[in-house]
Motif scaffolding. Structure first.
Motif, PDB file in Angstrom:
ATOM      1  N   GLN A   1      38.236  53.950  28.199  1.00  0.00           N
ATOM      2  CA  GLN A   1      37.262  54.629  29.058  1.00  0.00           C
ATOM      3  C   GLN A   1      37.010  53.825  30.336  1.00  0.00           C
ATOM      4  OE1 GLN A   1      36.731  54.216  25.583  1.00  0.00           O
ATOM      5  NE2 GLN A   1      37.624  56.277  25.391  1.00  0.00           N
ATOM      6  N   ASP A   2      36.913  52.504  30.194  1.00  0.00           N
ATOM      7  CA  ASP A   2      36.704  51.662  31.373  1.00  0.00           C
ATOM      8  C   ASP A   2      37.913  51.710  32.303  1.00  0.00           C
ATOM      9  OD1 ASP A   2      34.240  50.980  30.410  1.00  0.00           O
ATOM     10  OD2 ASP A   2      34.800  48.952  29.778  1.00  0.00           O
ATOM     11  N   LEU A   3      39.093  51.670  31.725  1.00  0.00           N
ATOM     12  CA  LEU A   3      40.308  51.738  32.535  1.00  0.00           C
ATOM     13  C   LEU A   3      40.409  53.075  33.256  1.00  0.00           C
ATOM     14  CD1 LEU A   3      42.784  49.989  30.089  1.00  0.00           C
ATOM     15  CD2 LEU A   3      42.268  49.214  32.411  1.00  0.00           C
ATOM     16  N   ALA A   4      40.056  54.148  32.559  1.00  0.00           N
ATOM     17  CA  ALA A   4      40.097  55.469  33.190  1.00  0.00           C
ATOM     18  C   ALA A   4      39.107  55.533  34.355  1.00  0.00           C
ATOM     19  CB  ALA A   4      39.777  56.549  32.160  1.00  0.00           C
ATOM     20  N   HIS A   5      37.929  54.976  34.155  1.00  0.00           N
ATOM     21  CA  HIS A   5      36.917  54.969  35.222  1.00  0.00           C
ATOM     22  C   HIS A   5      37.438  54.217  36.443  1.00  0.00           C
ATOM     23  CE1 HIS A   5      33.040  54.816  37.186  1.00  0.00           C
ATOM     24  NE2 HIS A   5      33.045  53.488  37.182  1.00  0.00           N
ATOM     25  N   CYS A   6      38.033  53.051  36.208  1.00  0.00           N
ATOM     26  CA  CYS A   6      38.530  52.235  37.326  1.00  0.00           C
ATOM     27  C   CYS A   6      39.746  52.875  37.986  1.00  0.00           C
ATOM     28  CB  CYS A   6      38.865  50.826  36.834  1.00  0.00           C
ATOM     29  SG  CYS A   6      37.402  49.874  36.326  1.00  0.00           S
TER      30      CYS A   6
ATOM     31  N   CYS B   1      45.326  53.672  26.349  1.00  0.00           N
ATOM     32  CA  CYS B   1      44.835  53.315  27.688  1.00  0.00           C
ATOM     33  C   CYS B   1      45.583  54.093  28.766  1.00  0.00           C
ATOM     34  CB  CYS B   1      44.992  51.812  27.915  1.00  0.00           C
ATOM     35  SG  CYS B   1      43.912  50.772  26.888  1.00  0.00           S
ATOM     36  N   VAL B   2      46.897  54.175  28.618  1.00  0.00           N
ATOM     37  CA  VAL B   2      47.718  54.909  29.587  1.00  0.00           C
ATOM     38  C   VAL B   2      47.311  56.384  29.622  1.00  0.00           C
ATOM     39  CG1 VAL B   2      50.055  55.777  30.017  1.00  0.00           C
ATOM     40  CG2 VAL B   2      49.682  53.336  29.557  1.00  0.00           C
ATOM     41  N   THR B   3      47.142  56.968  28.444  1.00  0.00           N
ATOM     42  CA  THR B   3      46.746  58.377  28.371  1.00  0.00           C
ATOM     43  C   THR B   3      45.412  58.610  29.058  1.00  0.00           C
ATOM     44  OG1 THR B   3      47.963  58.734  26.306  1.00  0.00           O
ATOM     45  CG2 THR B   3      46.183  60.266  26.804  1.00  0.00           C
ATOM     46  N   ALA B   4      44.450  57.724  28.789  1.00  0.00           N
ATOM     47  CA  ALA B   4      43.123  57.878  29.388  1.00  0.00           C
ATOM     48  C   ALA B   4      43.192  57.833  30.910  1.00  0.00           C
ATOM     49  CB  ALA B   4      42.193  56.786  28.863  1.00  0.00           C
ATOM     50  N   MET B   5      44.005  56.935  31.447  1.00  0.00           N
ATOM     51  CA  MET B   5      44.128  56.836  32.902  1.00  0.00           C
ATOM     52  C   MET B   5      44.873  58.033  33.475  1.00  0.00           C
ATOM     53  SD  MET B   5      44.666  52.757  33.694  1.00  0.00           S
ATOM     54  CE  MET B   5      45.875  52.398  32.414  1.00  0.00           C
ATOM     55  N   ARG B   6      45.942  58.438  32.821  1.00  0.00           N
ATOM     56  CA  ARG B   6      46.731  59.560  33.336  1.00  0.00           C
ATOM     57  C   ARG B   6      45.945  60.867  33.315  1.00  0.00           C
ATOM     58  NH1 ARG B   6      50.917  61.433  31.021  1.00  0.00           N
ATOM     59  NH2 ARG B   6      52.086  61.944  32.914  1.00  0.00           N
ATOM     60  N   ASP B   7      44.981  60.958  32.404  1.00  0.00           N
ATOM     61  CA  ASP B   7      44.177  62.175  32.320  1.00  0.00           C
ATOM     62  C   ASP B   7      43.256  62.368  33.520  1.00  0.00           C
ATOM     63  OD1 ASP B   7      45.274  62.960  29.924  1.00  0.00           O
ATOM     64  OD2 ASP B   7      43.627  62.222  28.671  1.00  0.00           O
ATOM     65  N   VAL B   8      42.977  61.281  34.263  1.00  0.00           N
ATOM     66  CA  VAL B   8      41.991  61.397  35.343  1.00  0.00           C
ATOM     67  C   VAL B   8      42.563  61.144  36.734  1.00  0.00           C
ATOM     68  CG1 VAL B   8      40.049  60.831  33.827  1.00  0.00           C
ATOM     69  CG2 VAL B   8      41.233  58.996  35.051  1.00  0.00           C
ATOM     70  N   VAL B   9      43.853  60.785  36.834  1.00  0.00           N
ATOM     71  CA  VAL B   9      44.450  60.531  38.146  1.00  0.00           C
ATOM     72  C   VAL B   9      45.791  61.244  38.270  1.00  0.00           C
ATOM     73  CG1 VAL B   9      43.319  58.285  38.351  1.00  0.00           C
ATOM     74  CG2 VAL B   9      45.657  58.416  37.451  1.00  0.00           C
ATOM     75  N   ASP B  10      46.174  61.504  39.507  1.00  0.00           N
ATOM     76  CA  ASP B  10      47.485  62.093  39.781  1.00  0.00           C
ATOM     77  C   ASP B  10      48.495  61.054  40.245  1.00  0.00           C
ATOM     78  OD1 ASP B  10      46.634  64.703  39.178  1.00  0.00           O
ATOM     79  OD2 ASP B  10      45.811  64.955  41.196  1.00  0.00           O
ATOM     80  N   ILE B  11      48.026  59.857  40.603  1.00  0.00           N
ATOM     81  CA  ILE B  11      48.946  58.798  41.026  1.00  0.00           C
ATOM     82  C   ILE B  11      49.616  58.186  39.791  1.00  0.00           C
ATOM     83  CG2 ILE B  11      47.667  58.296  43.131  1.00  0.00           C
ATOM     84  CD1 ILE B  11      46.385  55.925  41.715  1.00  0.00           C
ATOM     85  N   PRO B  12      50.757  57.519  39.964  1.00  0.00           N
ATOM     86  CA  PRO B  12      51.452  56.944  38.815  1.00  0.00           C
ATOM     87  C   PRO B  12      50.613  55.882  38.094  1.00  0.00           C
ATOM     88  CG  PRO B  12      52.908  57.041  40.719  1.00  0.00           C
ATOM     89  CD  PRO B  12      51.534  57.386  41.214  1.00  0.00           C
ATOM     90  N   VAL B  13      50.691  55.894  36.777  1.00  0.00           N
ATOM     91  CA  VAL B  13      50.115  54.850  35.933  1.00  0.00           C
ATOM     92  C   VAL B  13      51.277  54.089  35.315  1.00  0.00           C
ATOM     93  CG1 VAL B  13      48.740  54.329  33.881  1.00  0.00           C
ATOM     94  CG2 VAL B  13      48.025  56.165  35.447  1.00  0.00           C
TER      95      VAL B  13
END
Length: 324
Positions: free
Chosen positions: A68-73, A115-127
């Motif tokens: 969740q923190d990674l997705a927020h950042c 962690c990767v999934t959480a970040m990819r769910d909220v951004v369109d840029i590459p993770v």
């Protein structure tokens, strides 16, 4: 965004001043921030996401293990205009391990995937993920393929592999950059076995000749200390690795372009040596290189040092160096 050549994220080195300087030398290289922890971004008092618009293409490297923190950042980074978010799964320091991130996360591929999934769910840029080839006694090729495969299933298709395993106990971060031996073949084999993934290699690369060898097997090369200590080696990146036809700035032109940048930094309350410390290696291999380093080292930290210190340091060099 091409990842043929990138400059490694290096704590205390690849700050925004270095990145502005590096961008003057290569227009194409992908630049990375230092690793920034999620805690610093969320709870810190400073602006840990600040950068100069001239730095693009630019990736933010995050340290953390809470999805969740990674997705927020990651969302904050995308909103600020970063071109990529990279998760650090390679740093071996005790401080990083105590925070449960860095290289120790290689032992928890399912968590990294989350962690990767959480970040990819909220951004369109590459993770993306930067990792080692193994940790401690877990250094078989099977261990690496299990890690890459698990994280790739979560949607990460871009990996940078530091081709040296990390010892989490008994070695300092500095020793972990030199021990044990590099194993580039592991990275090559990962690319063969996961051909759809974009794979770059990091570790021990000292020249563009070596980059070209690695690029026969891989999609990209990440260079760290050499790009910092001998920054003008990047002047050949655009033409040799990207096919650009433009002429790079000379060393003297780079210095001239850095003067107004340094003026702005000082006007905002900064000190000259915050910027000049990154430029010490600019004339490596040239007549007067030692004089350049000495002049900046002896004068840039003094009270009242202004941007003209760069012009004075350049003027102190032999004429052939000034024209280089």
């Amino acid at each position: 965004m091409k990842r043929t050549f990138s400059v490694a994220p290096m704590l205390d080195w690849t700050d925004r001043h270095y990145r502005y300087f590096a961008r003057l030398i290569s227009r194409e290289a992908l630049l990375y921030t230092e690793m920034v922890t999620t805690g610093a971004i969320i709870h810190g008092k400073g602006d840990y996401l600040a950068f100069n618009e001239e730095e693009h293409p630019l990736a933010l490297q995050l340290g953390g293990s809470n999805p969740q923190d990674l997705a927020h950042c990651a969302k904050l980074a995308a909103e600020r205009g970063y071109d990529e978010v990279n998760l650090n799964v390679g740093c071996p320091s005790d401080r990083v391990q105590n925070g449960r991130f860095g290289a120790c996360l290689m032992a928890e591929p399912a968590l990294v995937a989350e962690c990767v999934t959480a970040m990819r769910d909220v951004v369109d840029i590459p993770v993306t993920v930067k990792t080692r080839i193994g940790i401690d006694e877990q250094d078989s090729y099977g261990f690496l393929t299990d890690f890459v495969g698990t994280v790739a299933e979560a949607g990460c298709d871009i990996f940078t592999i530091h081709a040296r395993k990390a010892w989490l106990k008994g070695l300092s971060p500095k020793e972990n950059r030199e021990i044990p031996e590099l194993n580039y073949d592991r990275a090559y084999q990962i690319k063969r076995d996961f051909s759809a993934l974009n794979i770059s290699v990091n570790g021990g690369v000292k020249s563009l000749d070596e980059c070209e060898v690695h690029l026969q097997h891989l999609d990209g090369v990440m260079v760290g200390r050499e790009a910092y200590q001998d920054p003008y080696m990047m002047a050949g990146v655009d033409s040799r690795l990207y096919g650009a036809t433009s002429t790079p700035l000379s060393r003297a032109q780079v210095v001239e372009r850095m003067i107004p940048y340094l003026e702005r930094h000082i006007a905002q309350g900064g000190r000259a040596n915050h910027v000049t410390r990154h430029m010490l290696g600019l004339f490596n291999g040239m007549p007067g290189a030692r004089q350049w380093r000495r002049y900046l080292a002896q004068n840039a930290h003094l009270p009242g040092a202004d941007a003209q210190i760069l012009a004075a340091a350049l003027a102190s060099l032999p004429a052939d160096a000034q024209a280089a």
